[in-house]
Motif scaffolding. Sequence first.
Motif, PDB file in Angstrom:
ATOM      1  N   ASP B  61     -23.309   3.911  32.177  1.00 38.65           N
ATOM      2  CA  ASP B  61     -23.468   2.980  33.291  1.00 38.65           C
ATOM      3  C   ASP B  61     -22.324   3.186  34.279  1.00 38.65           C
ATOM      4  O   ASP B  61     -21.208   3.559  33.899  1.00 38.65           O
ATOM      5  CB  ASP B  61     -23.445   1.528  32.779  1.00 38.65           C
ATOM      6  N   SER B  78     -22.392  -3.795  30.770  1.00 37.65           N
ATOM      7  CA  SER B  78     -23.170  -2.860  29.944  1.00 37.65           C
ATOM      8  C   SER B  78     -23.734  -3.556  28.708  1.00 37.65           C
ATOM      9  O   SER B  78     -24.871  -3.317  28.307  1.00 37.65           O
ATOM     10  CB  SER B  78     -22.291  -1.687  29.509  1.00 37.65           C
ATOM     11  N   ARG B  93     -29.410   4.774  31.343  1.00 34.72           N
ATOM     12  CA  ARG B  93     -28.187   4.212  31.910  1.00 34.72           C
ATOM     13  C   ARG B  93     -28.450   3.829  33.370  1.00 34.72           C
ATOM     14  O   ARG B  93     -29.437   4.251  33.989  1.00 34.72           O
ATOM     15  CB  ARG B  93     -27.012   5.190  31.808  1.00 34.72           C
ATOM     16  N   CYS B  94     -27.524   3.039  33.888  1.00 31.74           N
ATOM     17  CA  CYS B  94     -27.801   2.379  35.174  1.00 31.74           C
ATOM     18  C   CYS B  94     -26.630   2.507  36.151  1.00 31.74           C
ATOM     19  O   CYS B  94     -25.469   2.411  35.760  1.00 31.74           O
ATOM     20  CB  CYS B  94     -28.064   0.904  34.876  1.00 31.74           C
TER      21      CYS B  94
END
Lengths: 338, 338
Positions: B61, B78, B93-94
């Motif tokens: 992230d 997260s 994931r971001c």
Amino acid sequence: MTDNTLLQASAIAHPNIALIKYWGKAPDTSTNEPAVSSLSITLDTLQTETELLFDDALQQDELLLNGEPAPNKLPRISANLDAMRSLAGVTTRCRITTSNNFPTGAGLASSASGFAALVCAANAALTLDLQERQLSKLARGMSGSAARSIFGGFSKIYLPNAVTEQAPYGNAYAEPIASAEHWPLEVCVGIASEQEKAIGSTEGMESSRLSSPYYRAWLEGNDLDVCEAEQLVNQKDFEKLADLSEFSCLKMHAMALATRPGLLYWNGATVDAMRCIRELRSSGVPVFFTVDAGPQIKAVCAPGFGARVAESLQQVPGIQRVLRCGLGAGARLSDTSV
Amino acid sequence: MTDNTLLQASAIAHPNIALIKYWGKAPDTSTNEPAVSSLSITLDTLQTETELLFDDALQQDELLLNGEPAPNKLPRISANLDAMRSLAGVTTRCRITTSNNFPTGAGLASSASGFAALVCAANAALTLDLQERQLSKLARGMSGSAARSIFGGFSKIYLPNAVTEQAPYGNAYAEPIASAEHWPLEVCVGIASEQEKAIGSTEGMESSRLSSPYYRAWLEGNDLDVCEAEQLVNQKDFEKLADLSEFSCLKMHAMALATRPGLLYWNGATVDAMRCIRELRSSGVPVFFTVDAGPQIKAVCAPGFGARVAESLQQVPGIQRVLRCGLGAGARLSDTSV
């Protein structure tokens, strides 16, 4: 006027600053009994001087405060003088001439020094020969904190579990802990406002007793705080006394803030001065703050640090002037006394 | 990257100001459960906008806060996204891009708006289709007050006797009480300092729980305060809500001041602004103050009085600027969202 009886005496006393705070009276307010223990230091530079003249020619008691008649403050004083006149077996009325060399009724404990000087002078003028403990009880009847100004240096009022055990009230008095010479702390008083406060301590205490959700927890902590503070004074442990005194001060103001409506005795300069003192302490200067029911800030310093602290306090916006004090003596007759 | 999965959404949320204050977490801090009930208003002008891009190409992230990487704030985010990814059955994931149009971490509830926007955007990007109550629980897991920013207008977290009866923790959420249109109060935020505060709320709350003698009495009063405030909001009784809100605010700060060492979130301008607002109210202006864990003052006014109050607040020495708000909507997807 040939058989006119004149009884006369003058006394000096100093305000005291509580390190373990006093806030709260017994539910029966007639005897003005404190509901909590407290511990204080008596100052030197600030003082009240009071002259009493008992004169058969007077029809009633008269009061001159700082040069002005103050009839509204007379009833509480006359009631106390009545008690002392009764002990002396006289009824002679009295002219009271009293003055403070510092702001009156502005959170600088002028009632403590004023009433301590009064009972000290009356004791002499009426030749009562009372012991200090008795004088302390009499002063306490007029103002809870006045009991402590009978003594110099460090003194305490200790009332273990006064309220929680529903002990009978009526006999609280202060006791000396240590002289000014034992530990000559210095005090810088930062004046944040010269005005008399809007809500007096007596009214504020009653309001807190009736409505603050923290009142009971406040009462329950003070006996222990006084015992701990007395030990720290005996050991001259500045750092721990600083922590404990700031805790007691903030705890008192916190309980007052939680009253409905909230009692806010501080102004902006008070809080900025607290922050200034915290920063000084973090930087290694041995100093802590305490504040009473008013906006003035009192910075208590280890011996020798007064000048440094006064200089910093003077820089805080809104602090109008700084008065410097050491620790002083208890109430006593002045030189002008007979 | 041909089979790269991109899941994207943007959301907006606003900070909220508690009128019945939140301070205190459950002793088991792992679930971030509040130990007291609270009631708040969600603002309009101040806002967080957060864009999420779930991208298989990311190894971890990433967080951009106000245009800067903020890796120290990532673990809490997260962990929350992990919970939502788990619900969605993905591990992607971001990249989180978030910004506030007001000072961050300075007592203006940026964590409330930030985390409310985050869960709202994640709900859409991950097509979870969760209900508001569920979003409120998820936001609460990151910041207690974020639970309330899911809703607009007036909302509450109600936890009757949470601590005294040792109720199990783990499920607190906010509920809406009334919309912004029901009673369009105005809020003037006086900025007394732009600095991030020295002691964050989470640390301060834990310190109060462990050492404030007033902590228990504080916990015990809030359920009743929330019930009373909800009624007053429904009745639009400004005067009584003003009294109750100032009481709750001062009671919270009082409990924090009695912590060891005392938590003093105010500065001089905060206190002078409180006094200014008290004077305005005595003179007939319908306004009251509230202050959170920081020096900023929030003046809550009856509809139509914001301009008058902002003008007065602007005059208080130390108040750097005044932000004007009304009541706003809850967290929602923004126009730029897919």
